[in-house]
Design a protein around this motif. Sequence first.
Motif: not given
Length: 343
Positions: A98-99, A29-33, A88-92, A118-119
Amino acid sequence: MDLPLIWAGVIATAVLLYVMLDGFDLGVGILFPFAKSPGERDVMMNTIAPVWDGNETWLVLGGGGLLAAFPLAYSVLMPALYLPVLLMLAGLILRGVAFEFRFRARKRGRKFWTQMFAGGSILTAAAQGLILGGFIQGVTVADQQFAGGPFDWFTPYTLLVSAGIVAGYALLGATWLMLKTKDNLHGDAKRWSLISAACTAGLLAAVSVATLFVHPRIALRWGFDLTQGFGLDWGVLGPLLPVPLLGLAGLILLVGSVQRSSHVLPFVGAILVFLSGYLGLAASFTPYIVPYAVDFRLAAAPDNALGLMLVGVVAILPAILAYTAWVYWVFRGKIDEDAGYHH
Protein backbone atom coordinates in the motif's frame (compact mmCIF):
# COMPACT_ATOMS: atom_id res chain seq x y z
CA MET A 1 32.87 -15.52 26.82
CA ASP A 2 29.28 -16.30 27.82
CA LEU A 3 28.01 -16.67 24.26
CA PRO A 4 24.38 -17.64 25.08
CA LEU A 5 24.07 -14.55 27.30
CA ILE A 6 25.61 -12.31 24.62
CA TRP A 7 23.21 -13.65 21.99
CA ALA A 8 20.23 -13.24 24.33
CA GLY A 9 21.31 -9.61 24.70
CA VAL A 10 21.69 -9.13 20.93
CA ILE A 11 18.22 -10.51 20.21
CA ALA A 12 16.62 -8.58 23.10
CA THR A 13 18.20 -5.36 21.80
CA ALA A 14 17.06 -6.05 18.22
CA VAL A 15 13.48 -6.64 19.38
CA LEU A 16 13.53 -3.47 21.51
CA LEU A 17 14.82 -1.39 18.58
CA TYR A 18 12.19 -2.93 16.31
CA VAL A 19 9.35 -2.15 18.73
CA MET A 20 10.42 1.47 19.21
CA LEU A 21 11.33 2.23 15.57
CA ASP A 22 8.72 0.29 13.63
CA GLY A 23 6.27 1.11 16.43
CA PHE A 24 6.04 4.76 15.45
CA ASP A 25 5.60 4.12 11.74
CA LEU A 26 2.93 1.50 12.44
CA GLY A 27 1.40 4.13 14.74
CA VAL A 28 1.26 6.64 11.89
CA GLY A 29 -0.71 4.06 9.87
CA ILE A 30 -3.05 3.42 12.82
CA LEU A 31 -3.77 7.17 12.98
CA PHE A 32 -4.41 7.43 9.22
CA PRO A 33 -8.24 7.17 9.51
CA PHE A 34 -8.30 10.22 11.82
CA ALA A 35 -6.50 12.60 9.43
CA LYS A 36 -8.70 15.42 8.10
CA SER A 37 -7.58 15.44 4.46
CA PRO A 38 -5.60 13.51 1.82
CA GLY A 39 -2.95 16.25 2.07
CA GLU A 40 -2.48 15.54 5.78
CA ARG A 41 -2.14 11.83 5.03
CA ASP A 42 0.51 12.61 2.43
CA VAL A 43 2.49 14.55 5.03
CA MET A 44 2.03 11.75 7.59
CA MET A 45 3.32 9.22 5.08
CA ASN A 46 6.24 11.42 4.10
CA THR A 47 7.39 11.61 7.74
CA ILE A 48 8.10 7.87 7.68
CA ALA A 49 8.82 7.25 3.98
CA PRO A 50 12.64 7.39 4.28
CA VAL A 51 12.84 5.10 7.31
CA TRP A 52 9.93 2.66 7.49
CA ASP A 53 11.51 -0.25 5.57
CA GLY A 54 14.84 0.19 7.38
CA ASN A 55 13.00 0.00 10.70
CA GLU A 56 11.86 -3.52 9.84
CA THR A 57 15.50 -4.65 9.60
CA TRP A 58 15.42 -5.20 13.34
CA LEU A 59 12.54 -7.67 13.08
CA VAL A 60 14.60 -9.74 10.63
CA LEU A 61 17.59 -9.66 12.99
CA GLY A 62 15.43 -10.62 15.98
CA GLY A 63 13.61 -13.47 14.22
CA GLY A 64 16.63 -14.73 12.28
CA GLY A 65 18.82 -14.48 15.39
CA LEU A 66 16.33 -16.54 17.38
CA LEU A 67 16.35 -19.28 14.72
CA ALA A 68 20.14 -19.34 14.46
CA ALA A 69 21.18 -18.82 18.10
CA PHE A 70 18.30 -20.50 19.97
CA PRO A 71 16.89 -23.15 17.59
CA LEU A 72 15.09 -25.04 20.38
CA ALA A 73 13.19 -21.89 21.41
CA TYR A 74 12.32 -21.18 17.77
CA SER A 75 11.06 -24.74 17.25
CA VAL A 76 8.75 -24.43 20.29
CA LEU A 77 7.53 -20.83 19.88
CA MET A 78 6.74 -20.89 16.16
CA PRO A 79 4.19 -23.76 16.24
CA ALA A 80 2.63 -22.13 19.31
CA LEU A 81 2.24 -18.77 17.55
CA TYR A 82 2.00 -19.65 13.84
CA LEU A 83 -1.36 -17.97 13.22
CA PRO A 84 -0.63 -14.56 14.80
CA VAL A 85 2.84 -14.59 13.16
CA LEU A 86 1.20 -15.19 9.76
CA LEU A 87 -1.30 -12.39 10.49
CA MET A 88 1.60 -10.07 11.34
CA LEU A 89 3.44 -10.94 8.12
CA ALA A 90 0.24 -10.43 6.10
CA GLY A 91 -0.17 -7.00 7.69
CA LEU A 92 3.44 -6.04 7.00
CA ILE A 93 3.16 -7.13 3.35
CA LEU A 94 -0.17 -5.32 2.92
CA ARG A 95 1.09 -2.01 4.31
CA GLY A 96 4.36 -2.31 2.36
CA VAL A 97 2.47 -2.76 -0.93
CA ALA A 98 0.00 0.00 0.00
CA PHE A 99 2.88 2.35 0.79
CA GLU A 100 4.34 2.00 -2.70
CA PHE A 101 1.04 1.95 -4.60
CA ARG A 102 -0.64 4.86 -2.79
CA PHE A 103 1.85 7.43 -4.11
CA ARG A 104 1.14 6.36 -7.71
CA ALA A 105 -2.60 5.68 -7.58
CA ARG A 106 -5.37 7.86 -9.01
CA LYS A 107 -8.41 8.98 -6.99
CA ARG A 108 -10.31 5.74 -6.36
CA GLY A 109 -7.16 3.64 -6.12
CA ARG A 110 -5.60 6.17 -3.75
CA LYS A 111 -8.56 5.84 -1.38
CA PHE A 112 -8.32 2.03 -1.53
CA TRP A 113 -4.58 1.98 -0.80
CA THR A 114 -5.06 4.51 2.01
CA GLN A 115 -7.50 2.07 3.64
CA MET A 116 -5.13 -0.84 3.04
CA PHE A 117 -2.23 1.05 4.61
CA ALA A 118 -4.28 1.81 7.72
CA GLY A 119 -5.70 -1.75 7.83
CA GLY A 120 -2.28 -3.34 7.37
CA SER A 121 -0.82 -1.19 10.15
CA ILE A 122 -3.64 -2.04 12.58
CA LEU A 123 -3.48 -5.76 11.68
CA THR A 124 0.31 -5.85 12.20
CA ALA A 125 0.10 -4.10 15.59
CA ALA A 126 -2.81 -6.27 16.79
CA ALA A 127 -1.02 -9.47 15.69
CA GLN A 128 2.14 -8.42 17.53
CA GLY A 129 0.01 -7.89 20.62
CA LEU A 130 -1.42 -11.41 20.28
CA ILE A 131 2.11 -12.80 19.89
CA LEU A 132 3.29 -10.93 23.00
CA GLY A 133 0.20 -11.96 24.99
CA GLY A 134 0.63 -15.60 23.96
CA PHE A 135 4.29 -15.42 24.98
CA ILE A 136 3.54 -13.87 28.39
CA GLN A 137 0.81 -16.33 29.32
CA GLY A 138 3.20 -19.20 28.61
CA VAL A 139 3.59 -22.04 26.15
CA THR A 140 2.75 -25.70 26.82
CA VAL A 141 5.93 -27.76 26.41
CA ALA A 142 6.48 -31.52 26.74
CA ASP A 143 9.76 -33.26 25.91
CA GLN A 144 11.13 -29.96 24.57
CA GLN A 145 8.35 -29.71 21.99
CA PHE A 146 5.21 -27.60 21.73
CA ALA A 147 2.38 -29.65 23.21
CA GLY A 148 -0.52 -27.20 23.18
CA GLY A 149 -3.28 -26.36 20.72
CA PRO A 150 -3.21 -24.03 17.68
CA PHE A 151 -5.40 -21.41 19.41
CA ASP A 152 -3.79 -21.35 22.87
CA TRP A 153 -2.68 -17.80 22.08
CA PHE A 154 -6.28 -16.58 21.69
CA THR A 155 -7.60 -15.65 25.15
CA PRO A 156 -9.18 -12.56 26.78
CA TYR A 157 -5.75 -11.78 28.23
CA THR A 158 -4.00 -11.77 24.82
CA LEU A 159 -6.77 -9.55 23.40
CA LEU A 160 -6.13 -7.09 26.24
CA VAL A 161 -2.39 -7.11 25.49
CA SER A 162 -3.16 -6.64 21.77
CA ALA A 163 -5.31 -3.58 22.50
CA GLY A 164 -2.48 -2.19 24.63
CA ILE A 165 0.05 -2.61 21.81
CA VAL A 166 -2.24 -0.89 19.28
CA ALA A 167 -2.75 2.05 21.69
CA GLY A 168 0.98 2.19 22.47
CA TYR A 169 1.96 2.25 18.79
CA ALA A 170 -0.63 4.99 18.18
CA LEU A 171 1.05 6.96 20.98
CA LEU A 172 4.48 6.52 19.37
CA GLY A 173 3.01 7.55 16.00
CA ALA A 174 1.28 10.64 17.41
CA THR A 175 4.39 11.86 19.24
CA TRP A 176 6.49 11.20 16.13
CA LEU A 177 4.09 13.43 14.17
CA MET A 178 4.51 16.15 16.82
CA LEU A 179 8.25 15.90 16.16
CA LYS A 180 7.99 15.97 12.35
CA THR A 181 5.01 18.20 11.48
CA LYS A 182 3.74 21.73 12.06
CA ASP A 183 0.61 23.90 11.86
CA ASN A 184 -2.74 22.07 11.84
CA LEU A 185 -1.30 18.56 11.70
CA HIS A 186 0.91 19.31 14.72
CA GLY A 187 -2.24 20.37 16.57
CA ASP A 188 -4.02 17.15 15.55
CA ALA A 189 -1.00 15.12 16.66
CA LYS A 190 -1.11 16.89 20.03
CA ARG A 191 -4.73 15.80 20.52
CA TRP A 192 -3.99 12.24 19.33
CA SER A 193 -1.02 12.07 21.73
CA LEU A 194 -3.14 12.92 24.78
CA ILE A 195 -5.92 10.49 23.84
CA SER A 196 -3.53 7.63 23.04
CA ALA A 197 -1.47 8.36 26.19
CA ALA A 198 -4.61 7.97 28.32
CA CYS A 199 -5.55 4.73 26.51
CA THR A 200 -1.99 3.37 26.77
CA ALA A 201 -1.68 4.18 30.49
CA GLY A 202 -5.04 2.57 31.27
CA LEU A 203 -4.36 -0.55 29.22
CA LEU A 204 -0.79 -0.88 30.53
CA ALA A 205 -2.11 -0.77 34.10
CA ALA A 206 -4.84 -3.32 33.24
CA VAL A 207 -2.32 -5.66 31.56
CA SER A 208 0.08 -5.36 34.52
CA VAL A 209 -2.63 -6.30 37.03
CA ALA A 210 -4.02 -9.06 34.79
CA THR A 211 -0.51 -10.51 34.37
CA LEU A 212 -0.16 -10.91 38.15
CA PHE A 213 -3.33 -13.01 38.19
CA VAL A 214 -2.66 -14.91 34.96
CA HIS A 215 0.73 -15.99 36.32
CA PRO A 216 1.31 -16.21 40.07
CA ARG A 217 4.94 -16.99 39.16
CA ILE A 218 5.35 -13.46 37.74
CA ALA A 219 3.52 -12.04 40.76
CA LEU A 220 6.09 -13.70 43.05
CA ARG A 221 8.93 -12.30 40.89
CA TRP A 222 7.55 -8.82 41.67
CA GLY A 223 6.98 -9.53 45.35
CA PHE A 224 3.22 -10.17 45.28
CA ASP A 225 2.07 -13.36 47.02
CA LEU A 226 -1.49 -13.94 45.82
CA THR A 227 -1.87 -17.06 47.95
CA GLN A 228 -1.72 -14.81 51.02
CA GLY A 229 -4.47 -12.44 49.92
CA PHE A 230 -2.38 -9.69 48.33
CA GLY A 231 0.80 -9.95 50.37
CA LEU A 232 3.65 -7.70 49.31
CA ASP A 233 7.36 -8.33 49.88
CA TRP A 234 9.09 -4.94 49.66
CA GLY A 235 12.47 -6.65 49.75
CA VAL A 236 11.67 -8.24 46.37
CA LEU A 237 9.74 -5.30 44.88
CA GLY A 238 12.17 -2.58 45.98
CA PRO A 239 15.02 -3.32 43.52
CA LEU A 240 12.48 -3.55 40.67
CA LEU A 241 10.65 -0.30 41.48
CA PRO A 242 12.82 1.85 39.14
CA VAL A 243 11.25 -0.01 36.17
CA PRO A 244 7.62 1.15 36.71
CA LEU A 245 8.88 4.53 37.98
CA LEU A 246 10.70 5.01 34.66
CA GLY A 247 7.39 4.45 32.85
CA LEU A 248 5.61 6.89 35.17
CA ALA A 249 8.33 9.51 34.60
CA GLY A 250 8.00 8.99 30.83
CA LEU A 251 4.22 9.45 31.03
CA ILE A 252 4.54 12.65 33.10
CA LEU A 253 7.17 14.02 30.70
CA LEU A 254 4.98 13.09 27.72
CA VAL A 255 1.76 14.68 28.99
CA GLY A 256 3.49 17.81 30.31
CA SER A 257 5.44 18.41 27.10
CA VAL A 258 2.40 17.69 24.88
CA GLN A 259 0.41 20.33 26.76
CA ARG A 260 3.24 22.81 26.13
CA SER A 261 3.13 21.82 22.40
CA SER A 262 6.75 20.68 22.57
CA HIS A 263 8.21 18.98 19.51
CA VAL A 264 10.88 16.55 20.74
CA LEU A 265 10.03 15.72 24.37
CA PRO A 266 6.67 13.94 23.78
CA PHE A 267 8.45 11.35 21.62
CA VAL A 268 11.17 10.93 24.26
CA GLY A 269 8.46 10.39 26.90
CA ALA A 270 6.72 7.75 24.73
CA ILE A 271 10.03 5.94 24.21
CA LEU A 272 10.60 5.88 28.00
CA VAL A 273 7.13 4.37 28.55
CA PHE A 274 7.92 1.59 26.06
CA LEU A 275 11.38 1.05 27.54
CA SER A 276 9.84 0.67 31.00
CA GLY A 277 7.37 -1.95 29.73
CA TYR A 278 10.14 -3.85 27.96
CA LEU A 279 12.40 -3.86 31.03
CA GLY A 280 9.42 -5.03 33.08
CA LEU A 281 8.99 -8.00 30.74
CA ALA A 282 12.70 -8.79 30.98
CA ALA A 283 12.52 -8.69 34.79
CA SER A 284 9.48 -10.99 34.72
CA PHE A 285 10.91 -13.69 32.42
CA THR A 286 14.65 -13.88 32.82
CA PRO A 287 16.16 -16.45 32.29
CA TYR A 288 13.30 -18.07 30.32
CA ILE A 289 13.24 -17.71 26.54
CA VAL A 290 10.14 -19.94 26.32
CA PRO A 291 7.99 -19.06 29.34
CA TYR A 292 8.00 -21.01 31.60
CA ALA A 293 9.69 -24.15 30.36
CA VAL A 294 12.97 -23.44 28.53
CA ASP A 295 15.71 -21.06 29.64
CA PHE A 296 18.06 -19.40 27.18
CA ARG A 297 21.05 -21.58 28.07
CA LEU A 298 19.13 -24.81 27.39
CA ALA A 299 17.82 -23.43 24.08
CA ALA A 300 21.18 -22.12 22.81
CA ALA A 301 23.03 -23.51 19.81
CA PRO A 302 26.54 -24.98 20.36
CA ASP A 303 29.21 -22.46 21.35
CA ASN A 304 31.19 -22.88 18.12
CA ALA A 305 28.12 -21.91 16.06
CA LEU A 306 27.33 -18.96 18.35
CA GLY A 307 30.93 -17.77 18.13
CA LEU A 308 31.01 -17.95 14.33
CA MET A 309 27.73 -16.03 14.02
CA LEU A 310 28.90 -13.46 16.54
CA VAL A 311 31.82 -12.58 14.23
CA GLY A 312 29.28 -11.74 11.52
CA VAL A 313 27.11 -9.71 13.88
CA VAL A 314 30.11 -7.72 15.16
CA ALA A 315 30.94 -6.86 11.55
CA ILE A 316 27.41 -6.08 10.35
CA LEU A 317 25.66 -4.51 13.36
CA PRO A 318 27.78 -1.31 13.51
CA ALA A 319 27.15 -0.80 9.78
CA ILE A 320 23.37 -1.15 10.27
CA LEU A 321 23.44 1.25 13.24
CA ALA A 322 25.58 3.77 11.34
CA TYR A 323 23.36 3.60 8.25
CA THR A 324 20.20 3.98 10.36
CA ALA A 325 21.61 6.98 12.24
CA TRP A 326 22.74 8.57 8.95
CA VAL A 327 19.28 8.20 7.35
CA TYR A 328 17.56 9.75 10.37
CA TRP A 329 20.08 12.60 10.30
CA VAL A 330 19.71 13.27 6.56
CA PHE A 331 15.90 13.35 6.80
CA ARG A 332 15.71 15.32 10.05
CA GLY A 333 13.45 18.36 10.38
CA LYS A 334 9.85 19.14 9.63
CA ILE A 335 7.86 17.88 6.64
CA ASP A 336 5.78 20.30 4.51
CA GLU A 337 2.84 19.41 2.26
CA ASP A 338 4.75 20.64 -0.78
CA ALA A 339 8.11 19.10 0.12
CA GLY A 340 8.35 15.43 0.89
CA TYR A 341 10.18 12.25 0.12
CA HIS A 342 8.65 10.09 -2.62
CA HIS A 343 9.71 6.66 -3.80
